[in-house]
Design a protein around this motif. Sequence first.
Motif, PDB file in Angstrom:
ATOM      1  N   ILE A  43       3.030  12.097   6.323  1.00  0.00           N
ATOM      2  CA  ILE A  43       2.289  11.417   5.264  1.00  0.00           C
ATOM      3  C   ILE A  43       0.873  11.981   5.239  1.00  0.00           C
ATOM      4  CG2 ILE A  43       1.497   9.171   4.424  1.00  0.00           C
ATOM      5  CD1 ILE A  43       3.783   7.923   6.043  1.00  0.00           C
TER       6      ILE A  43
ATOM      7  N   GLY B 178      -1.178   8.630   0.514  1.00  0.00           N
ATOM      8  CA  GLY B 178       0.245   8.280   0.547  1.00  0.00           C
ATOM      9  C   GLY B 178       1.154   9.370   0.011  1.00  0.00           C
TER      10      GLY B 178
ATOM     11  N   ARG C 208       0.712   3.999   1.555  1.00  0.00           N
ATOM     12  CA  ARG C 208       1.035   4.539   2.884  1.00  0.00           C
ATOM     13  C   ARG C 208       2.175   3.757   3.530  1.00  0.00           C
ATOM     14  NH1 ARG C 208      -2.322   8.626   5.358  1.00  0.00           N
ATOM     15  NH2 ARG C 208      -1.104   8.450   7.253  1.00  0.00           N
ATOM     16  N   ASP C 209       2.143   2.435   3.312  1.00  0.00           N
ATOM     17  CA  ASP C 209       3.212   1.611   3.893  1.00  0.00           C
ATOM     18  C   ASP C 209       4.566   1.934   3.249  1.00  0.00           C
ATOM     19  OD1 ASP C 209       1.293   0.488   5.451  1.00  0.00           O
ATOM     20  OD2 ASP C 209       0.969  -1.260   4.146  1.00  0.00           O
TER      21      ASP C 209
ATOM     22  N   GLU D   7       5.810   5.043   4.688  1.00  0.00           N
ATOM     23  CA  GLU D   7       6.389   4.815   6.026  1.00  0.00           C
ATOM     24  C   GLU D   7       7.867   4.428   5.924  1.00  0.00           C
ATOM     25  OE1 GLU D   7       5.062   5.401   8.815  1.00  0.00           O
ATOM     26  OE2 GLU D   7       2.869   5.250   8.601  1.00  0.00           O
TER      27      GLU D   7
ATOM     28  N   LYS E  75       0.842  -1.197   0.000  1.00  0.00           N
ATOM     29  CA  LYS E  75       0.000   0.000   0.000  1.00  0.00           C
ATOM     30  C   LYS E  75       0.879   1.250   0.000  1.00  0.00           C
ATOM     31  CE  LYS E  75      -3.944  -1.802   2.579  1.00  0.00           C
ATOM     32  NZ  LYS E  75      -3.389  -2.517   3.756  1.00  0.00           N
TER      33      LYS E  75
END
Length: 566
Positions: free
Chosen positions: A84, A88, A63-64, A67, A61
């Motif tokens: 963030i 994303g 967003r991951d 990160e 994903k």
Amino acid sequence: MNIYKEVSSAVISKLQEIPELKNVLTPEILKNATVEIPKVRDFGDFSTNIAMLLTKSLGQKPRDIAEIMVPYLKQIPNIDQVSIAGPGFINLKLKDEYIKKIALSDKLTPETPNPQKIDLDYGGYNVGKTLHIGHLRTTVVGDTFNRIAQFLGHKTKSYNHMGDWGRPMGLIIAWILENGMPKNVDDINKMYPASSARAKEDPAWLEQAQKITVGLQNGDKEYKQIYDAFIPMSLEQVNNLLKRLNILTFDENKGERLIAEYVPTVQKILDEKGIIEHSDGAEIISVKQDTDTEPMPPVMWRSSAGAQTYAAADLTAIYYREKTDNPNAIVYFTDNRQTLHFKQIFRAARMVGFAQDIELQHIGFGTITGADGKPFKTRDGNVPSLDEMLNIVADSVRTRVTESGKKLSDETIEMIALASLKFNDLMHDVKSDYIFDVESVTNFEGRTGPYILYTAVRLNSILNKVGDTSMDAACQLLPEERDLLMFLLDFNRVTETAFEKRAPYILANYTYDLCKLINTFYHTCPIMRDDISPEIKSQRLAIVKQSLNVLSKSIELMGLKIPEEM
Ligand code: ARG
């Protein structure tokens, strides 16, 4: 300094250090990755979509992925925060200290590692005809583009490709033969309209003018004498007006006549290549291609009367410019009724083998209209000359100034009028039509030239009051100060984009937004008030000074002048 480029490349090189991303950061991905300046800077000064572009290749994903990136991006020197947002996006915020340091010391010296050579073709005035509203955009936009290109370190050559060798010359000489040489500007301005009006009604007159044109082009002594006496008078008139408009001097006033010298050479090349066709006594070049979906008439190389054509001059000019300048690009600024003409000429040039490595580009303008959407006319229904346009605008400025109870010199009124007219022209995307309304262009508020000048005058007066004090930015930044500094740092990117897109309106609108931020800063961050500490005052003065640097440069690039008072 281009802070935007700076941050973009710092982000890209940092990401390349991340082991998880080693194999997925392909040139393709990096090409599509953007670092942008968000409209609202609450969450960051820059934002990037890079995490979203990697979802497929990493199978994670966005967003991951973001990160993973954040801790690395935080290591970039001078970055204060990385966060963030949304699905994303990654936001980056610069350290205040860093912003202060680079914004306030920015000398506005652009970095242009590969300066280009560019031939510019604008103006293109017709001898014997007064400059009118139809010449405003080519003149103002062409001139500003030239200034921007030079500022960035490109080498430009500006051509005023004058209409001084075609049928108008025949009409003017015919008139002079009958009525004698013009004695003053008024005479000059009357001749062509009178003669061409007569040609519309009197076929014998028209034929006579055509004969004279061909005679002149073939070296007739008497015609040439009249021509040589007349041209300087007409040029002087043009130059006076260009001076009034604060337009840079053209590098070459090489019009249709001077280019005529090279027409025989090009004729030879065309003949050798067998490119010319004969049609009803005229010589033409067919430029139609099978894939054309729109009409593509042939280029008229020589008229049936045997005269050099408008097209022949332009095709030959490309030959000439390639031989003498060998530029990277030739950029033409004319109104968009000439779009087809330039398409034809560019095709013909490629067919003959000219300008194979030169970018040929025509920037076509929209029309300046009245409120009714029709081409702008004065109250008495005439197409205004550029002189008249400036007078109309100056009158409106004068009325406003008088009504507000101020007293300003004629020189200042003229500078405000110039800014009103030119800024209004510059702020519109060249391709679109715009409505000209004298009341709105001379308004001292809003997106107008007077507002821009007023802001500069205000900054000047603050600095004049304090004289030569030391300026040091050692205090915390308020949001209004920070926003302004970030915006100042955008100046170099803006000029580069305006150059690349051939779009001076980008600079004009930047200047307006800059003035808005300056005025917000001025109203929320008092400078001279007694309760302001010396440290804060010093910092704010430093901001004022740099704001004025950037604003003055923008104003100069638009060919406007800052008055002493307003
Ligand atoms: N003289 C022309 C006209 O008034 C404009 C010239 C533009 N430049 C050019 N290379 N054709 O229409």
